[in-house]
Design a protein around this motif. Structure first.
Motif, PDB file in Angstrom:
ATOM      1  N   GLY A  88       0.810  -1.101  -0.217  1.00 32.99           N
ATOM      2  CA  GLY A  88       0.299   0.196   0.182  1.00 32.99           C
ATOM      3  C   GLY A  88       0.965   1.115  -0.049  1.00 32.99           C
ATOM      4  N   LYS A  89       1.931   1.162   0.753  1.00 33.31           N
ATOM      5  CA  LYS A  89       2.775   2.577   0.850  1.00 33.31           C
ATOM      6  C   LYS A  89       3.265   2.721  -0.198  1.00 33.31           C
ATOM      7  CE  LYS A  89       6.371   4.183   3.571  1.00 33.31           C
ATOM      8  NZ  LYS A  89       6.261   5.626   3.714  1.00 33.31           N
ATOM      9  N   TYR A  90       3.660   1.202  -1.135  1.00 33.31           N
ATOM     10  CA  TYR A  90       4.614   1.770  -1.894  1.00 33.31           C
ATOM     11  C   TYR A  90       3.629   2.041  -3.773  1.00 33.31           C
ATOM     12  CZ  TYR A  90       8.962   1.895   0.630  1.00 33.31           C
ATOM     13  OH  TYR A  90       9.682   2.244   1.588  1.00 33.31           O
ATOM     14  N   LYS A  91       2.182   1.714  -3.221  1.00 33.36           N
ATOM     15  CA  LYS A  91       1.978   1.509  -4.486  1.00 33.36           C
ATOM     16  C   LYS A  91       1.329   3.169  -5.827  1.00 33.36           C
ATOM     17  CE  LYS A  91      -3.533   0.833  -5.875  1.00 33.36           C
ATOM     18  NZ  LYS A  91      -3.874   0.510  -5.442  1.00 33.36           N
ATOM     19  N   ASP A 117       3.936   3.591  -7.309  1.00 31.27           N
ATOM     20  CA  ASP A 117       5.706   4.123  -7.164  1.00 31.27           C
ATOM     21  C   ASP A 117       6.029   3.449  -8.057  1.00 31.27           C
ATOM     22  OD1 ASP A 117       8.680   4.945  -7.147  1.00 31.27           O
ATOM     23  OD2 ASP A 117       8.044   4.871  -4.693  1.00 31.27           O
ATOM     24  N   ALA A 118       7.042   3.800  -9.417  1.00 28.93           N
ATOM     25  CA  ALA A 118       7.609   3.449 -10.382  1.00 28.93           C
ATOM     26  C   ALA A 118       8.730   2.843  -9.544  1.00 28.93           C
ATOM     27  CB  ALA A 118       7.789   4.219 -11.554  1.00 28.93           C
ATOM     28  N   GLN A 119       9.623   3.362  -8.454  1.00 31.27           N
ATOM     29  CA  GLN A 119      10.737   3.195  -8.110  1.00 31.27           C
ATOM     30  C   GLN A 119      10.624   2.156  -7.578  1.00 31.27           C
ATOM     31  OE1 GLN A 119      13.627   5.171  -9.889  1.00 31.27           O
ATOM     32  NE2 GLN A 119      12.139   5.293 -11.400  1.00 31.27           N
ATOM     33  N   ALA A 120       9.059   1.376  -6.595  1.00 29.31           N
ATOM     34  CA  ALA A 120       9.744   0.679  -5.404  1.00 29.31           C
ATOM     35  C   ALA A 120       9.925  -0.288  -5.729  1.00 29.31           C
ATOM     36  CB  ALA A 120       8.150   0.771  -5.935  1.00 29.31           C
ATOM     37  N   PRO A 121      10.243  -1.547  -6.843  1.00 22.69           N
ATOM     38  CA  PRO A 121      10.842  -2.632  -6.656  1.00 22.69           C
ATOM     39  C   PRO A 121      12.641  -1.874  -6.555  1.00 22.69           C
ATOM     40  CG  PRO A 121       9.408  -2.330  -9.281  1.00 22.69           C
ATOM     41  CD  PRO A 121       9.460  -0.720  -7.894  1.00 22.69           C
ATOM     42  N   ALA A 122      13.192  -1.058  -7.251  1.00 25.61           N
ATOM     43  CA  ALA A 122      14.821  -0.547  -7.068  1.00 25.61           C
ATOM     44  C   ALA A 122      14.619  -0.686  -5.654  1.00 25.61           C
ATOM     45  CB  ALA A 122      15.357  -0.096  -8.408  1.00 25.61           C
ATOM     46  N   LYS A 123      14.197   0.408  -4.644  1.00 30.01           N
ATOM     47  CA  LYS A 123      14.200   0.980  -3.609  1.00 30.01           C
ATOM     48  C   LYS A 123      14.060  -0.225  -2.584  1.00 30.01           C
ATOM     49  CE  LYS A 123      11.113   5.170  -4.230  1.00 30.01           C
ATOM     50  NZ  LYS A 123       9.997   5.926  -3.491  1.00 30.01           N
ATOM     51  N   LEU A 124      12.778  -1.000  -2.722  1.00 27.99           N
ATOM     52  CA  LEU A 124      12.421  -2.351  -2.073  1.00 27.99           C
ATOM     53  C   LEU A 124      13.790  -3.167  -2.125  1.00 27.99           C
ATOM     54  CD1 LEU A 124       9.047  -2.595  -2.258  1.00 27.99           C
ATOM     55  CD2 LEU A 124      10.284  -1.685  -0.374  1.00 27.99           C
ATOM     56  N   ALA A 125      14.537  -3.054  -2.923  1.00 26.69           N
ATOM     57  CA  ALA A 125      14.942  -4.667  -3.168  1.00 26.69           C
ATOM     58  C   ALA A 125      16.558  -4.361  -2.785  1.00 26.69           C
ATOM     59  CB  ALA A 125      15.516  -4.495  -4.944  1.00 26.69           C
ATOM     60  N   ARG A 126      17.182  -2.948  -3.013  1.00 20.95           N
ATOM     61  CA  ARG A 126      18.056  -2.285  -1.765  1.00 20.95           C
ATOM     62  C   ARG A 126      18.088  -2.502  -0.346  1.00 20.95           C
ATOM     63  NH1 ARG A 126      17.954   2.013  -5.945  1.00 20.95           N
ATOM     64  NH2 ARG A 126      16.407   2.949  -4.535  1.00 20.95           N
ATOM     65  N   LYS A 127      16.389  -1.941   0.069  1.00 25.35           N
ATOM     66  CA  LYS A 127      16.041  -2.581   0.932  1.00 25.35           C
ATOM     67  C   LYS A 127      16.533  -3.526   1.809  1.00 25.35           C
ATOM     68  CE  LYS A 127      14.501   0.512   3.932  1.00 25.35           C
ATOM     69  NZ  LYS A 127      14.591   2.127   4.479  1.00 25.35           N
ATOM     70  N   VAL A 128      15.765  -4.626   1.141  1.00 25.89           N
ATOM     71  CA  VAL A 128      16.182  -6.078   1.400  1.00 25.89           C
ATOM     72  C   VAL A 128      17.650  -6.423   1.657  1.00 25.89           C
ATOM     73  CG1 VAL A 128      15.718  -8.446   0.474  1.00 25.89           C
ATOM     74  CG2 VAL A 128      13.784  -6.732   0.368  1.00 25.89           C
ATOM     75  N   ARG A 129      18.642  -6.474   0.023  1.00 27.07           N
ATOM     76  CA  ARG A 129      20.064  -6.418   0.285  1.00 27.07           C
ATOM     77  C   ARG A 129      20.256  -5.648   1.160  1.00 27.07           C
ATOM     78  NH1 ARG A 129      22.170  -9.871  -1.603  1.00 27.07           N
ATOM     79  NH2 ARG A 129      21.364  -9.845  -3.870  1.00 27.07           N
ATOM     80  N   LEU A 147       5.114  -6.496  -3.684  1.00 35.19           N
ATOM     81  CA  LEU A 147       3.802  -5.229  -4.227  1.00 35.19           C
ATOM     82  C   LEU A 147       2.991  -5.460  -5.345  1.00 35.19           C
ATOM     83  CD1 LEU A 147       7.679  -3.368  -6.043  1.00 35.19           C
ATOM     84  CD2 LEU A 147       5.715  -2.348  -3.712  1.00 35.19           C
ATOM     85  N   ALA A 148       3.003  -6.971  -5.279  1.00 37.11           N
ATOM     86  CA  ALA A 148       2.082  -7.247  -6.026  1.00 37.11           C
ATOM     87  C   ALA A 148       0.856  -7.413  -4.613  1.00 37.11           C
ATOM     88  CB  ALA A 148       1.970  -8.436  -6.449  1.00 37.11           C
ATOM     89  N   GLY A 149       0.258  -6.862  -3.140  1.00 40.81           N
ATOM     90  CA  GLY A 149      -0.153  -7.117  -2.436  1.00 40.81           C
ATOM     91  C   GLY A 149       0.195  -8.692  -1.464  1.00 40.81           C
ATOM     92  N   ALA A 150       1.269  -9.407  -2.199  1.00 39.47           N
ATOM     93  CA  ALA A 150       1.197 -10.383  -1.262  1.00 39.47           C
ATOM     94  C   ALA A 150       0.461 -11.800  -0.902  1.00 39.47           C
ATOM     95  CB  ALA A 150       2.013 -10.503   0.546  1.00 39.47           C
ATOM     96  N   PRO A 151      -0.081 -12.251  -2.275  1.00 38.15           N
ATOM     97  CA  PRO A 151      -1.083 -12.688  -2.315  1.00 38.15           C
ATOM     98  C   PRO A 151      -0.755 -13.864  -2.035  1.00 38.15           C
ATOM     99  CG  PRO A 151      -0.237 -12.131  -4.554  1.00 38.15           C
ATOM    100  CD  PRO A 151       0.569 -11.216  -3.802  1.00 38.15           C
ATOM    101  N   SER A 152      -2.098 -15.360  -1.853  1.00 39.61           N
ATOM    102  CA  SER A 152      -1.550 -16.914  -0.963  1.00 39.61           C
ATOM    103  C   SER A 152      -1.550 -17.531  -1.905  1.00 39.61           C
ATOM    104  CB  SER A 152      -1.849 -16.762   0.219  1.00 39.61           C
ATOM    105  OG  SER A 152      -3.092 -16.388  -0.306  1.00 39.61           O
ATOM    106  N   ARG A 153      -2.134 -17.272  -3.970  1.00 38.72           N
ATOM    107  CA  ARG A 153      -2.127 -18.179  -4.521  1.00 38.72           C
ATOM    108  C   ARG A 153      -1.474 -17.235  -5.307  1.00 38.72           C
ATOM    109  NH1 ARG A 153      -8.532 -18.685  -3.631  1.00 38.72           N
ATOM    110  NH2 ARG A 153      -8.329 -18.652  -1.917  1.00 38.72           N
TER     111      ARG A 153
END
Length: 108
Positions: A54-57, A59-71, A102-108
């Protein structure tokens, strides 16, 4: 370079492909200890994966931001407890988890 690849891949995934990869994304998150601090739908030590989505919905830069945060880990965005770095995770696993979140953490 990694940020460009993550952004390009996230931008080209269809919602159907994200849904199909949902279970795999959750499995990769569980295998890399993400579920020790995060849950899909409720706050634990860190925010829920759905809160992050929800916070990053939009945001086109979200994948890169979150990947850096995880790493690299980080602190201050969601509170005082820092997120540890996950430098042993492969780029592919990070990308899988970030796309799933980013897809909302779907369980399926």
């Amino acid at each position: 370079m990694f940020a460009l690849v993550v952004g390009a891949l996230a931008g080209t995934m269809t919602s159907g492909a994200r849904a199909a990869g949902g279970l795999h994304g959750q499995q990769v998150a569980a295998a890399n200890a993400c579920m020790g601090c995060h849950a899909v739908d409720r706050k634990l030590v860190g925010p829920s994966f759905q809160q992050i989505a929800g916070k990053y919905k939009g945001d086109a830069q979200a994948p890169a931001k979150l990947a850096r945060k995880v790493r690299d880990g980080g602190s201050g965005v969601w509170g005082m407890i820092p997120m540890p770095a996950h430098q042993s995770m492969s780029d592919a696993d990070i990308r899988t988890v970030v796309d799933w979140v980013l897809a909302g953490a779907p369980s399926r």
